[in-house]
Design a protein around this motif. Structure first.
Motif, PDB file in Angstrom:
ATOM      1  N   PHE A 183       0.684  -0.818   0.140  1.00 49.70           N
ATOM      2  CA  PHE A 183       0.201  -0.172  -0.202  1.00 49.70           C
ATOM      3  C   PHE A 183       0.758   0.873  -0.044  1.00 49.70           C
ATOM      4  CE2 PHE A 183      -4.823  -1.464   0.706  1.00 49.70           C
ATOM      5  CZ  PHE A 183      -4.199  -2.847   1.315  1.00 49.70           C
ATOM      6  N   SER A 184       0.458   1.960  -0.440  1.00 45.73           N
ATOM      7  CA  SER A 184       1.426   3.212  -0.335  1.00 45.73           C
ATOM      8  C   SER A 184       0.610   4.301  -0.338  1.00 45.73           C
ATOM      9  CB  SER A 184       2.120   3.741  -2.249  1.00 45.73           C
ATOM     10  OG  SER A 184       2.116   5.140  -2.432  1.00 45.73           O
ATOM     11  N   ILE A 185       0.230   5.002   0.739  1.00 44.04           N
ATOM     12  CA  ILE A 185      -0.463   5.751   1.088  1.00 44.04           C
ATOM     13  C   ILE A 185      -0.309   7.423   1.751  1.00 44.04           C
ATOM     14  CG2 ILE A 185      -2.241   6.265   3.548  1.00 44.04           C
ATOM     15  CD1 ILE A 185      -1.756   2.704   3.264  1.00 44.04           C
ATOM     16  N   GLY A 186      -1.402   8.390   1.065  1.00 44.35           N
ATOM     17  CA  GLY A 186      -1.106   9.834   1.200  1.00 44.35           C
ATOM     18  C   GLY A 186       0.766  10.197   1.244  1.00 44.35           C
ATOM     19  N   THR A 187       0.687   9.613   0.159  1.00 45.54           N
ATOM     20  CA  THR A 187       2.718  10.091  -0.467  1.00 45.54           C
ATOM     21  C   THR A 187       2.284  10.636  -2.088  1.00 45.54           C
ATOM     22  OG1 THR A 187       4.505  10.225  -0.803  1.00 45.54           O
ATOM     23  CG2 THR A 187       3.144   8.105  -1.050  1.00 45.54           C
ATOM     24  N   SER A 188       2.937  11.332  -2.399  1.00 43.13           N
ATOM     25  CA  SER A 188       3.347  12.327  -3.570  1.00 43.13           C
ATOM     26  C   SER A 188       3.942  11.489  -4.618  1.00 43.13           C
ATOM     27  CB  SER A 188       3.634  13.769  -3.992  1.00 43.13           C
ATOM     28  OG  SER A 188       4.649  13.616  -3.103  1.00 43.13           O
ATOM     29  N   ALA A 189       4.374  11.153  -3.767  1.00 49.91           N
ATOM     30  CA  ALA A 189       5.552   9.296  -4.656  1.00 49.91           C
ATOM     31  C   ALA A 189       6.686  10.467  -5.772  1.00 49.91           C
ATOM     32  CB  ALA A 189       4.776   9.002  -5.714  1.00 49.91           C
ATOM     33  N   LEU A 190       7.161  11.336  -4.422  1.00 49.49           N
ATOM     34  CA  LEU A 190       7.956  12.404  -5.749  1.00 49.49           C
ATOM     35  C   LEU A 190       9.204  12.640  -5.213  1.00 49.49           C
ATOM     36  CD1 LEU A 190       5.924  15.945  -5.671  1.00 49.49           C
ATOM     37  CD2 LEU A 190       6.549  13.986  -8.141  1.00 49.49           C
TER      38      LEU A 190
END
Ligand code: BV8
Ligand code: ZN
Length: 243
Positions: A183-190
Motif C-alpha cells: 500500500f502506498s498511502i498519503g504520499t505524492s510519490a516524488l
C-alpha cells in the motif's frame, strides 16, 4: 466503498504486507503536508529548507522551521488512519510499515514494525560526531546549540542530498521486494529513494494499492488506486479483514 474482489482476496490471503506512508496520513491529525496548498511555511519549498546548505548558511531559519513543526507535532494525535494500520498489522505475520514521516505518529498509535526512513523530528544529533543530543534547543541565546565536541547540533532527520539510514533503507527494500500486497498511502510519490519502493514491490508481483487524495506519478502503476482520505478508507479495509 466498493473494493475489487482481487484486493479482498489478497487482503485475506496475503502473509507478507508492506506499507509506505507519507505526510497525507498525518494530514487528518492536523499536521500540514509538504506540498499541499497549506504546505509547511508555503513561502519555502521543503527542498530549500530541509537541506545541509540551508542549515549551514542559515541555521537559525532552519531551526525555527523545525521548532515550529515540533510545536505542531506536540499538539497532534494519531488519527483513524494510523490506528487502522495498527489493527491491520495484527492480521499479518510479516508486516512492515515504512514511513517517510518524521512525526512519530505511527509509533504513538501503537504500530510495532515501523521503519522511519527519513528520521524522527523529535530527535537531535551532532552534525560532526553524530552523537545524539539530549539537551534543550534554545535559540534565544542567539548562538546555535553545540555538541560537547564543538559540532553543530541538528535535527535527526534526513535532508535532501543525504543518505537514508542504512539499516532502515535496506529493511524497507527487503520488505518491498517480498511483499505480496503493498500500500502506498498519503504520499505524492516524488521523493526518492522511498518512491521506488512501491515499484520494487510491483516488480516482485505484489498487488499494489495507492490511497491518496490526488493522482501521483505512481497511480498508473497501481493495481488499484483510490482518491480519498486515508482516515476513511483504511478503517473500511480493516472491517473487511475482521469479517
Ligand atoms: C538522496 C525529512 C542521494 C526532513 C525529507 C531528481 C530525480 C530523482 C531524485 C532526485 C532528483 N533530484 C534530487 C533527488 C534526490 C532527492 C529527491 O528525491 N528529490 C525530489 C524532490 C525530486 N532525494 C534525496 O535527496 C534523498 N537522498 O537521494 O541521497 C545520495 C546518494 C548517494 C550518496 C549520498 C546521497 C533524501 C530524501 C529525504 C528528504 N527528507 N524529509 C523533514 O521532514 O524535514 S522528504 C519530505 O518529503 C518528507 O519526508 C515527506 O515525507 C517527503 C515526501 O513528501 P510526502 O510525504 O509525499 O508529502 P507530500 O506533501 O509531498 O504529499 C502528501 C500527499 O498526501 C499528497 O499527494 C496529498 O494529496 C495526499 N494527502 C493529503 N491529505 C490526505 C492525503 N492522502 C490521503 N489522505 C489524506 N487525508
Ligand atoms: Zn559532536
Amino acid at each position: 466503498m466498493e473494493f475489487p474482489e482481487v484486493l479482498i482476496e489478497r487482503l485475506k490471503k496475503a502473509k507478507k504486507v508492506a506499507i509506505l506512508t507519507g505526510a497525507g496520513i498525518s494530514a487528518e491529525s492536523g499536521v500540514p503536508t509538504f506540498r499541499g496548498k497549506e504546505g509547511l511555511w508555503s513561502k519555502f519549498r521543503p527542498e530549500e529548507l530541509a537541506t545541509v546548505e540551508a542549515f549551514m548558511s542559515n541555521p537559525k531559519l532552519v531551526w525555527e522551521w523545525y521548532l515550529h513543526r515540533r510545536e505542531i507535532m506536540s499538539k497532534v494525535a494519531p488519527n483513524a488512519g494510523h490506528y487502522a494500520l495498527v489493527e491491520m498489522e495484527k492480521f499479518y505475520p510479516d508486516f512492515t510499515l515504512i514511513t517517510q514521516n518524521v512525526d512519530g505518529l505511527h509509533r504513538r498509535a501503537g504500530s510495532q514494525k515501523v521503519l522511519e526512513v527519513h528520521g524522527n523530528i523529535t530527535k537531535n544529533k551532532c552534525f560532526e560526531c553524530g552523537e545524539p543530543f539530549e539537551g534543550e534547543i534554545n535559540l534565544e541565546s542567539g548562538g546555535m546549540p553545540l555538541c560537547e565536541c564543538g559540532g553543530r547540533v541538528r535535527p535527526d532527520v534526513v535532508w535532501f542530498g543525504e543518505m537514508l539510514p542504512e539499516r532502515a533503507l535496506s529493511d524497507a527494500f527487503d520488505a518491498s521486494s517480498r511483499a505480496e500486497l503493498f500500500f502506498s498511502i498519503g504520499t505524492s510519490a516524488l521523493v526518492h529513494p522511498a518512491a521506488a519502493m512501491p515499484l520494487t514491490a510491483r516488480r516482485h508481483q505484489a498487488y499494489l494499492v495507492e490511497i491518496n487524495l490526488e493522482p501521483t506519478p505512481l497511480t498508473e502503476y497501481a493495481d488499484f488506486a483510490v482518491q480519498g482520505k486515508a482516515g476513511e478508507i483504511l478503517p473500511q479495509l480493516v472491517e473487511i479483514l475482521k469479517k
